[in-house]
Design an enzyme around this catalytic site. Structure first.
Site, PDB file in Angstrom:
ATOM      1  N   ARG A  50       0.856  -1.191   0.000  1.00  0.00           N
ATOM      2  CA  ARG A  50       0.000   0.000   0.000  1.00  0.00           C
ATOM      3  C   ARG A  50       0.894   1.245   0.000  1.00  0.00           C
ATOM      4  NH1 ARG A  50      -4.524  -1.597   4.613  1.00  0.00           N
ATOM      5  NH2 ARG A  50      -5.475  -3.345   3.476  1.00  0.00           N
ATOM      6  N   ASP A  52       2.103   5.107  -0.225  1.00  0.00           N
ATOM      7  CA  ASP A  52       1.536   6.343   0.309  1.00  0.00           C
ATOM      8  C   ASP A  52       1.306   7.366  -0.797  1.00  0.00           C
ATOM      9  OD1 ASP A  52       1.571   5.397   2.918  1.00  0.00           O
ATOM     10  OD2 ASP A  52       3.558   6.219   3.351  1.00  0.00           O
ATOM     11  N   TYR A 111      12.352  -1.616  -3.288  1.00  0.00           N
ATOM     12  CA  TYR A 111      12.070  -0.196  -3.485  1.00  0.00           C
ATOM     13  C   TYR A 111      13.300   0.518  -4.030  1.00  0.00           C
ATOM     14  CZ  TYR A 111       7.601  -0.345  -1.008  1.00  0.00           C
ATOM     15  OH  TYR A 111       6.301  -0.620  -0.632  1.00  0.00           O
ATOM     16  N   ARG A 202      11.563   5.732   3.651  1.00  0.00           N
ATOM     17  CA  ARG A 202      11.766   7.184   3.659  1.00  0.00           C
ATOM     18  C   ARG A 202      12.514   7.639   4.907  1.00  0.00           C
ATOM     19  NH1 ARG A 202       6.001   9.482   2.924  1.00  0.00           N
ATOM     20  NH2 ARG A 202       7.103  11.452   3.313  1.00  0.00           N
TER      21      ARG A 202
END
Length: 255
Positions: A50, A52, A111, A202
């Site tokens: 999911r 952001d 990622y 992040r």
């Protein structure tokens, strides 16, 4: 009901994230609306991750259940037609067994985070990178990375609203590379694990950027990790440089 795996690419800027929200644009909502054009009814799809608001994807994976048997290529073409003009594309589609689940069958998520280092404002890459105006110390960042890899309590590097049952995760891989592009030098962060905590990537990148500037030492990252305290984390970087790049399964559904 035949089940299909969808590989999805999207630009995250117009969306509140992957997850469907009432009266707000989401990637899940866009794909489910397109599915309803093909088979008019309510559709609920599940995704590997999911993402952001503002986060992009090169290889998000979702699965959907259809009432009729579709040729996989025809299904992807029809979905892409109905997804226009939104920045969402089905780049691959495959029929999968009934027990395939985009989230629970995944064994690794990868990622990519991109930092563009140049003083002039980004034009072509605006919204696709985190732009900074200074160079970064690549060697220091990769030294700091060594403290984060492996199995740890990552309380420091997860959002206070994270809903995961445990802060303990295993980080399989994290590396930083400098890449010369036509638009200027970029720093690419390659991050891989079976699963991640909310804002974990992040938080890593924002903290490592502080190491790259010399504001933090690599050992400061080790101390922050060992503190198991969210307040010990460096700044959380903005979302626009983050991409869900690839999802790995025991058997590649798109092979």
């Amino acid at each position: 009901m035949p089940r299909y795996a969808l590989k999805i690419e999207y630009h995250g800027a117009p969306f509140v994230g992957w997850q469907r929200q009432t009266d707000l644009p989401s990637v899940q909502g866009a794909v489910e609306t397109a599915l309803a054009k093909l088979e008019p009814r309510g559709h609920t799809i599940a995704a590997a991750g999911r993402t952001d608001a503002g986060v992009h994807a090169l290889g998000q994976v979702a699965h959907c259940d259809m009432k009729q048997d579709w040729d996989a290529f025809r299904l992807s073409e029809a979905l892409n037609y109905h997804l226009k003009p939104q920045p969402v594309a089905i780049t691959a589609c495959a029929a999968v067994p009934d027990d395939f689940h985009a989230r629970f069958s995944a064994c690794e998520r990868r990622y990519l985070f991109r930092i563009l280092s140049r003083r002039a404002p980004a034009t072509h890459q605006d919204g696709l990178v985190w732009q900074i105006k200074h160079e970064l110390d690549l060697e220091a960042m990769n030294e700091a990375v060594s403290f984060l890899q492996g199995k740890h309590d990552f309380t420091t590097f997860r959002s206070t609203i994270c809903q995961a049952d445990s802060p303990v995760k295993t980080l399989d891989h994290l590396s930083v590379a400098r890449v010369e592009t036509l638009g200027g030098p970029e720093y690419h962060f390659d991050v891989r694990a079976r699963s991640f905590l909310h804002n974990q990537v992040r938080s890593f990148v924002g903290t490592l950027e502080r190491v790259g500037t010399g504001s933090w030492s690599p050992q400061d990252v080790q101390s922050a990790l060992e503190a198991r305290d969210r307040s010990a984390c460096g700044p959380v970087c903005p979302p626009q440089g983050l991409y869900l790049a690839h999802v790995t399964y025991p058997q590649d559904p798109f092979a």
